[in-house]
Design an enzyme around this catalytic site. Structure first.
Site, mmCIF file in Angstrom:
data_model
loop_
_atom_site.group_PDB
_atom_site.id
_atom_site.type_symbol
_atom_site.label_atom_id
_atom_site.label_comp_id
_atom_site.label_asym_id
_atom_site.label_seq_id
_atom_site.Cartn_x
_atom_site.Cartn_y
_atom_site.Cartn_z
ATOM 1 N N GLY A 138 0.924 -1.262 -0.050
ATOM 2 C CA GLY A 138 -0.128 -0.086 0.017
ATOM 3 C C GLY A 138 0.797 1.255 0.075
ATOM 4 N N GLY A 140 0.354 5.441 0.847
ATOM 5 C CA GLY A 140 -0.641 6.596 0.922
ATOM 6 C C GLY A 140 0.321 8.156 1.065
ATOM 7 C CG ASP A 254 -7.394 11.377 7.335
ATOM 8 O OD1 ASP A 254 -6.788 10.853 6.585
ATOM 9 O OD2 ASP A 254 -8.446 12.098 6.784
#
Lengths: 635, 108
Positions: A138, A140, A254
């Site tokens: 992943g 981000g 968030d």
């Protein structure tokens, strides 16, 4: 804002964007604006940049129309602007090569461009913190996530590594490590645990379990309207996870579907296996290098802050209430299939968050439980103090809805300090509360009044107007029912740096200043009618309107407000004896009220000149540079 | 990191402003220092200011399936078919440089 923005400033860029959008809209509607006219509306300092953009737009649309814009024509039309215009015309309208991709490919010409266009081989670290990296799983804004083998055992773990450019900043790195260690302190079924935090060379990393399942974002992409059972389960478990973190003083900041993990097997047909457990990801890790709580989220994570609380989007201090707003936005999407706040640009979304009140979920999806809809509406309250008191309270409420039990939603914190109702005759009163962005005028709402006698409508009955700097004022339709004998209480905080004045309009329609407030962060309370205790701010008998206005440079003068107030001669006369008693928003008529109408339902039309007058007064107060106001009418 | 590649000072300045406004890690390059842009997560090309063979190189690589990931372009001089080809290859396409070119329309 300066009238002549520096081309290098953000405001100049936004002005150019706006004018270009308008210009392009004209072309799209086959009714193009004059480029010259548009250019001349802009300050001279931005005209070269703007001209370049406008000319490019016109060039494109003229080509599509089969009437290409030529350099000679452009010089004839725009040459008078100056040599800079000629240079731009030359640059934009000079002949260019067009590549026909259907033709045979041209021979490769070695250039730096080739290097950067070629696919880049994945450069994986060999180890991080002693863990053997297998592959990246992943990426981000904050960093990358790798699958790794634990050298001490047979398990695999996920290792999140901070981006080097963020890790290079000592402040960012220190914050990352501090908050990651805080996240380690949260042990809860619905929070993804952090096993280990460390630094490998200069790069901070943290170790988490490998998660099986999918993110809530992926689930909602596949299934925009999940079952209510799933909504309630996910909502409750998220609230429980948030509650555990908030109890330890940690705020997520968030909360969004992308940071919510549905642990389970998404391919299973059994819903209980599909989603076994919800876990909140990245607790305390979403803060960025610049430490802002506003929209400056890191790197590519920034998109639309569709789940961000208004106070966070405005850059103000946030607490767990911001996470609750985000949870409300997620539940809104899950129950309606659409985001609560949307728009074609970041600015539009931020504006919507600050000023738009979305339709209640049940209006869009009548199938959802009314209690759930009401809870979502409360979670999406603009004012943090109007939201449920805690994540744990939200979890309890969702569990009650799951079990079909009556729901007691935690009262807003303001409820705890509201005065008890007193039944004293009350004339018409208008309360406007203005001030700096930090002024929080308290609405007089049902939550303050409490139940009176049987039969009183629970619906609010005050027309509320809100304006915040930079946004158009939007009227809120909340109205508060008031009975003969009700008292009015308003609590407002004047922030440091704001010079505020309390004014009132007496029975003669004359505006008077009651007092001014020191520019320090203090809470004031206005009660009418005054009881002699803490009622120093209470206006004298016969008062019809009460309001507070603020400026950052000095206190507003009575003359300024009087001028705004009396500029429209059409203000209707109000007699102290006039009272509007029980008012139901669905019964608006043109009937006036007098003492003979005590006890009756009275109402007034939407287009009533009083409301019109309020609108005009509010519009005139736009001139005050600091305006974050609540205007409401109690009559 | 976002690498904005342009030979147009106005656009480079605009990119930096947008990046600052959105809190992005954005650096504006020219071809002279393009090697620094190799490792960018997102490469944004101002096609109108770059050499004319930029477009041909793009399409050549699309045809061969040898194009890097994380690419966005903006140009006023793009035909509809060129736009479709680029978008089909996963490249974000726009007429002019605005915030959505640098970041997705929706966060995930």
């Amino acid at each position: 804002m300066s009238d002549t923005p520096d081309p290098g400033t953000m405001s100049a860029g936004e002005l150019i964007d706006r004018l270009c959008d308008d210009f392009e809209k004209g072309w799209l509607n086959h009714n193009p604006l004059s480029l010259t006219d548009v250019l001349q509306t802009a300050p001279e300092s931005v005209r070269p940049d703007l001209f370049r953009e406008l000319l490019s737009v016109e060039r494109e649309y003229r080509e599509k129309d089969g009437r290409p814009l030529t350099a000679p024509e452009a010089r004839m039309r725009f040459g008078a602007f100056g040599p800079w215009a000629d240079a731009i015309i030359q640059a934009i309208l000079a002949p260019t090569e067009h590549w026909d991709y259907n033709s045979a490919p041209k021979p490769e010409t070695p250039s730096p461009l080739s290097q950067i266009l070629d696919p880049q081989p994945e450069k994986l670290p060999i180890t991080i913190g002693g863990f053997h990296i297998q592959r990246r799983i992943g990426r981000g804004g904050m960093g990358a996530v790798y699958l790794a083998d634990d050298p001490l055992g047979s398990r695999q773990v996920a290792i999140k590594v901070m981006h080097p450019q963020h890790a290079a900043d000592p402040t960012s790195r220190a914050r990352f490590l501090r908050e990651a260690r805080s996240a380690m302190a949260i042990e809860h079924d619905h929070v993804v645990p952090v096993y280990q935090v460390g630094v490998d060379g200069d790069t901070p990393f943290l170790v988490m379990p490998v998660l099986k399942g999918e993110s809530l974002e992926d689930r909602l992409t596949r299934e925009p309207l999940p079952s209510i059972t799933l909504v309630l389960k996910v909502g409750r478990e998220m609230a429980e996870g948030l509650g555990a973190a908030h109890d330890k003083g940690l705020v997520h900041r968030d909360v969004k579907p992308g940071n919510t993990w549905l642990e389970g097997d998404p391919t299973s047909t059994d819903p209980t296996v599909q989603v076994r457990r919800t876990k909140v990801l990245d607790f305390g890790l979403a803060r960025t290098a610049d430490a802002s709580d506003g929209i400056s989220l890191s790197g590519l994570v920034v998109g639309t802050p569709a789940y961000m609380a208004p106070e966070q989007a405005a850059g103000r201090t946030v607490d767990g209430q911001a996470d609750l707003f985000s949870l409300g936005a997620i539940l809104y999407r899950m129950t309606t299939g659409k985001p609560a706040f949307d728009g074609p640009s970041l600015t539009a979304v931020l504006t919507a968050i600050a000023t738009h009140t979305p339709a209640s979920p049940i209006e869009l999806n009548p199938a959802i439980p009314p209690a759930l809809s009401e809870l979502v509406v409360q979670l999406l309250s603009k004012a943090p103090e109007d939201r449920p008191e805690s994540a744990n309270a939200v979890a309890v409420a969702l569990e009650a809805i799951e079990q079909g039990q009556p729901v007691l939603i935690g009262k807003p914190r303001g409820k705890q300090t509201a005065s008890r109702l007193r039944r004293i005759a009350v004339p018409a009163i208008l309360l406007c509360v203005f001030g700096g962005a930090a002024v929080a005028g308290r609405l007089l709402s049902n939550r303050w009044l409490g139940p009176a006698t049987a039969g009183v409508t629970d619906k609010a009955n005050l027309v509320v107007l809100v304006r915040r700097p930079g946004f158009d004022p939007k009227p809120l339709s909340e109205v508060v029912p008031l009975q003969n004998g009700d008292s009015l209480q308003a609590r407002f905080r004047v922030a440091a740096g704001v010079h505020a004045s309390l004014g009132y309009v007496n029975g003669s329609g004359r505006l008077e200043m009651l007092r001014s407030f020191e520019p320090r962060d203090t809470t004031y309370e206005a009660i009418w009618p005054g009881s002699g205790e803490g009622s120093e701010l209470g206006p004298p008998p016969g008062t019809e309107f009460l309001f507070v206005c603020g400026r950052t440079d000095r206190a507003p003068t009575a003359a300024e407000l009087q001028e705004a107030w009396t500029a429209d001669a059409g203000w209707p006369a109000l007699e102290p004896a006039e009272r509007l008693l029980r008012i139901r928003p669905d019964e608006i008529t043109s009937e006036g009220a007098g003492s003979r109408d005590l006890g009756k339902v009275v109402s007034f039309p939407e287009s009533d000149q009083v409301k019109h007058r309020l609108e005009q007064f509010r519009d005139r107060l736009r001139g005050f540079p600091v305006l974050d106001g609540i205007v409401f009418r109690h009559k | 990191m976002i690498a904005y590649l342009s030979h147009d000072q106005v656009n480079s300045s605009l990119a930096r402003r947008i990046g600052h406004r959105l809190g992005l890690d954005l650096i504006a390059f020219t071809l002279k220092d393009a090697d620094q842009a190799v490792a960018a997560d997102l490469l944004v090309l101002d096609l109108d200011s770059l050499p004319s063979d930029t477009r041909s190189k793009l399409f050549l690589r699309i045809g061969r399936g040898e194009l890097r990931s994380g690419l966005a372009v903006h140009s006023y001089q793009m035909s509809a078919s060129e736009t479709r080809t680029l978008q089909a290859a996963g490249i974000r396409v726009a007429r002019r440089l605005t915030a959505p070119v640098l970041v997705p329309a929706r966060s995930r």
